[in-house]
Design a protein around this motif. Sequence first.
Motif, mmCIF file in Angstrom:
data_model
loop_
_atom_site.group_PDB
_atom_site.id
_atom_site.type_symbol
_atom_site.label_atom_id
_atom_site.label_comp_id
_atom_site.label_asym_id
_atom_site.label_seq_id
_atom_site.Cartn_x
_atom_site.Cartn_y
_atom_site.Cartn_z
ATOM 1 N N PRO A 274 0.813 -1.219 0.000
ATOM 2 C CA PRO A 274 0.000 0.000 0.000
ATOM 3 C C PRO A 274 0.850 1.275 0.000
ATOM 4 O O PRO A 274 0.437 2.279 -0.581
ATOM 5 N N GLN B 292 1.866 1.921 -3.457
ATOM 6 C CA GLN B 292 0.693 2.426 -4.177
ATOM 7 C C GLN B 292 0.527 3.926 -3.919
ATOM 8 O O GLN B 292 0.276 4.708 -4.831
ATOM 9 N N LEU B 293 0.715 4.337 -2.665
ATOM 10 C CA LEU B 293 0.620 5.758 -2.317
ATOM 11 C C LEU B 293 1.690 6.561 -3.047
ATOM 12 O O LEU B 293 1.430 7.656 -3.546
ATOM 13 N N SER C 196 0.864 6.855 -6.750
ATOM 14 C CA SER C 196 -0.277 7.730 -7.022
ATOM 15 C C SER C 196 0.042 9.181 -6.705
ATOM 16 O O SER C 196 -0.777 10.058 -6.904
ATOM 17 N N GLY C 197 1.230 9.433 -6.191
ATOM 18 C CA GLY C 197 1.638 10.808 -5.940
ATOM 19 C C GLY C 197 1.117 11.396 -4.641
ATOM 20 O O GLY C 197 1.138 12.609 -4.448
ATOM 21 N N ALA C 198 0.641 10.559 -3.730
ATOM 22 C CA ALA C 198 0.085 11.090 -2.486
ATOM 23 C C ALA C 198 1.168 11.371 -1.441
ATOM 24 O O ALA C 198 0.966 12.175 -0.541
ATOM 25 N N SER D 66 -4.946 6.411 -4.613
ATOM 26 C CA SER D 66 -4.247 6.548 -3.338
ATOM 27 C C SER D 66 -5.229 6.214 -2.230
ATOM 28 O O SER D 66 -6.352 5.800 -2.481
ATOM 29 N N SER D 67 -4.816 6.419 -1.001
ATOM 30 C CA SER D 67 -5.684 6.075 0.125
ATOM 31 C C SER D 67 -6.989 6.870 0.094
ATOM 32 O O SER D 67 -8.010 6.406 0.574
ATOM 33 N N PHE D 68 -6.968 8.096 -0.499
ATOM 34 C CA PHE D 68 -8.206 8.891 -0.547
ATOM 35 C C PHE D 68 -9.263 8.186 -1.387
ATOM 36 O O PHE D 68 -10.419 8.069 -0.984
ATOM 37 N N TYR E 70 -9.305 5.003 -2.146
ATOM 38 C CA TYR E 70 -9.678 3.747 -1.481
ATOM 39 C C TYR E 70 -10.695 3.990 -0.378
ATOM 40 O O TYR E 70 -11.607 3.202 -0.158
ATOM 41 N N PHE E 71 -10.522 5.102 0.317
ATOM 42 C CA PHE E 71 -11.451 5.398 1.410
ATOM 43 C C PHE E 71 -12.876 5.524 0.876
ATOM 44 O O PHE E 71 -13.800 4.881 1.369
#
Lengths: 321, 166, 500
Positions: free
Chosen positions: A188, A191-192, A195-197, C140-142, C144-145
């Motif tokens: 994960p 993945q972050l 995705s550029g986060a 990203s996690s956003f 996914y949330f």
Amino acid sequence: MKRLTTAALAAIAFLTAGGAAVADYPERPVTVIVPWSAGGGTDATGRIIATMLEERLGQPFNVVNRTGGGGIVGHTAIKDAEPDGYTIGIITTELSMYDAVGSADLTHEDYSLVALYNADPSAVFVKADSDFQTIEDLADAVRTDPQAIQASGANFGGVNHLSWVSMVQGLGLDGGQSNWVPTEGGAPALQLLASGAIDVAVVQFPEAQALLEAGEIRALATLGNEPNPRHPDVPPINEALGVDFAIAGWRGLGGPEGMPEDVVAALTDAMEDILASDSFRSQMGQLNYGVVWAGGADFADYLENRAEAFGAAISSAGIGQ
Amino acid sequence: MRQARAADTIIGLAFVALGSGIIFVASGFRTLPGMVVGSGLFPTVTGAAMILFGLVMALEAARMARRFDPPGDSRATHEVGSDTPTEDTPPLFYRYTIAVTLALSALIVAMPVIGFLATGFAFTVFAVKLGGGSWIGAILFSAIAVVSLYFVFTQGLRVPLPRGPF
Amino acid sequence: MDALKLAAGLVFNVETLTVIVVASAFGLFVGAMPGLTATMAAALLVPITFYMDPIPAVAAIIACTAMAITAGDIPGALLRIPGTPASAAYVDDAHGLTRHGKAGLAIGIGICGAAIGGLFGFAVLMFAAPMLARFALNFSSFEYFWLSLLGLSCAVIVSRGGIAKGILSLLLGLFIAQIGLDPLMGQPRFTFGFSELVGGISFIPAMIGMFALAEILRNGRGGVRAERQVPVANPFAGVGQTLNRYRMNLLRGAATGSVIGALPGVGGDLAAWISYSVAKRTSKTPEKFGTGHPEGLVEASATNNAALSSSWIPAMVFGIPGDAVTAIAIGVLFMKGMEPGPQLLTANPHNFYAVLLVFVIANLLLLPFGYLAAKAARHIFKVPKSYLDAAILLFCIVGSYSINNTMFGVLVMLVLGVLAYILQSRDFAIAPIILGIVLGPLVEQSFTTSMTIARGEIVGFFERPIAATLGVVTILTWIVMIARTTDVKRLLRKRKANSG
């Protein structure tokens, strides 16, 4: 029906005969507890070890995943097993941390240590289009404002987090100032990053391999004292920044404390033979896991060292109790 | 009918109690240094929502009970073809459910001590007898089922079922 | 084309084909055993693949897992024990058909829907793998949330028995998922000092207890007793007709599965739930859902296998495993020198095509194997009920034991089974509890991760375009859902009247 019953009775008789004698260990199947789920590196390497032990010692070595609780459940199960050599397990990095973090009352002293077979440092990755071209660029940015750089790589207090904290600390800053985004694991976090986060991912090479080759991410530095053999052009951190590093993920074979000495010796000998074999080295190499050997007392020294290094990083990050 | 409403009120209130308990325990979780969100936030949200909807459910049931009319909307549809218990079913805790629950509890305690073969056999015989099977059938069936399962799991699938002292 | 020819040579030889058939048979066996998972089947195969050539080794894993996951629908249809969290979405419909004496149809739809969905997923893999993989990397996690929150809403939408009960079921699942060590912070929660609880509650024993044990308790209670008929001689009779009637569902389901399945981590579990609830919302007869109606079953089982195929996309293109099964397969790929990554598609396309061909064969094998399994399944209902129930109970015990090799699993199965039995008697839906357990960690972790990145600013959840879109859709869904239920409004009116 009759045959089945006979078979059952025969099996019961056979199993009972196993008994307590250790003269010809192992006399019956051995359970190998893996504290992490199927699909992870510990499970993969654990199954290789189990298969090879089976070949050498002539009894089935059954891999059993006892997962959950960040490895606590499995490690506890190994510790609490009958110390007769018929339940052993793979012990991992987290054992160097539970005590300092205060999450579980487990240290390497609770185990009969058989052998260390793997150790891998983490590495620092950024997105392909990141402004940071070298580890020095990143180090400068961290020195300017450690809070501005968002790094991830797994859970809060995990080995990758501690590696990052140690690096920030090595730059002369307070490790607690670093900005860590917790995720459930390496995948994960990557993945972050993709995705550029976030700005930085701290994970191990095998996990990042495919993204690296796809040109989605770049490696800036290996968080160890030697370059990764498959990535010789990625500088080790002590070369690039002069930061000395003792934090690395490790995996070894162990059993509950108090196992008979001849059983431990038999297992250590078998492990030494396995680690020297070409087939083990090539399988570990394919999976991109480093092979590191330390048997018996050497393994204990190694873990003593790790416990200190991790303890220092943990208290610096302010996670300890 | 009245019983059913009362059950809904009780379950609703049970959720309110559970939600409160969750919030109470969660208030003790520490937030790690430098983190915006702590371990307690999500449990607290869950607990609060449980209290809210538990109350909605309990009040709804109480209101229905007062009005004393059957709720037509959501119930009429699924009674067709579904064996969801309706108002005329026997009480919740029947001889069979209690017996199975107790037998399973006993098995959980006994299996690590005396092993899968013995416990599994005794349990299966009990279960067949409970369902109305004959003694001979129960014993034969249980022996075959337990022994073959044991071998499939321990030998074929490498699941070490408890061996017991044998 | 040369690559394709080379790939065909790699696959169509005696060794590879034998491996595929044997691995499929093994997968069928493991999948059809209640409580045993595809992950377990794959893990057991790994040491054997050490001694195989690369393509047969990968083929073994793929064929075995595809078969095991689809075969998991068989105990779902016959005994109401779903094999995967995804099949929990439609287990009531599958089992409903069985209760109406149509077990053959239920299994047939499951198998054929899965085969068609899987082949659709194959086509997507073939043509769109790199593109879809790139798209999935933007999540990203956003994102996914919001996506997982949307998935949770779906569970409430599909549940019968009213919105309050649906939400309470979901909340219970979320709470169960919170028990154990917080994976992000390493803090034990609701464990009260028990080391077994630190590991959390795994969904396999929970699922076995809440569906299978609860069902037994309910049947044994007497009352409304379902008639168990012997299914028709041909298990696939009427399947073609049904699939043709719901062909739009079939297509839409496969497409949904292909897209959502490509998202690492959630894909497989979430997709079937979303498409089941879409099927229900767009159906002319939504009230029949959950009672043995084939419509949702067709759509969701197609979704299930399409998602399974496309979950290999991020795994093969970027080495990001979506679940334990693909993680194991990635390990095997590595070990055999077929490292996942774009070079698998460019430098060694024959290997990639060979893997695709294995997919096709595995999905086609579903048909004969599924047919045999369905035929054999008829005999289950010739067994007297007292023996059948005893056997199911025995399977419940062994199945929940073997997930982590402890009696704790059996205890979880018992406690949650009795709880589900009680709740179900008051019209609580069980499926949302399972989805809460499965998706709860994802919702929480993606929320925590996102909040940390956004430094506590809620605006951050709407700053990325895909996240903003998903967020708006989710919030609209909730508004519509609340507006449609009059319960709350009526209640508020009543309260106002009382207080005023």
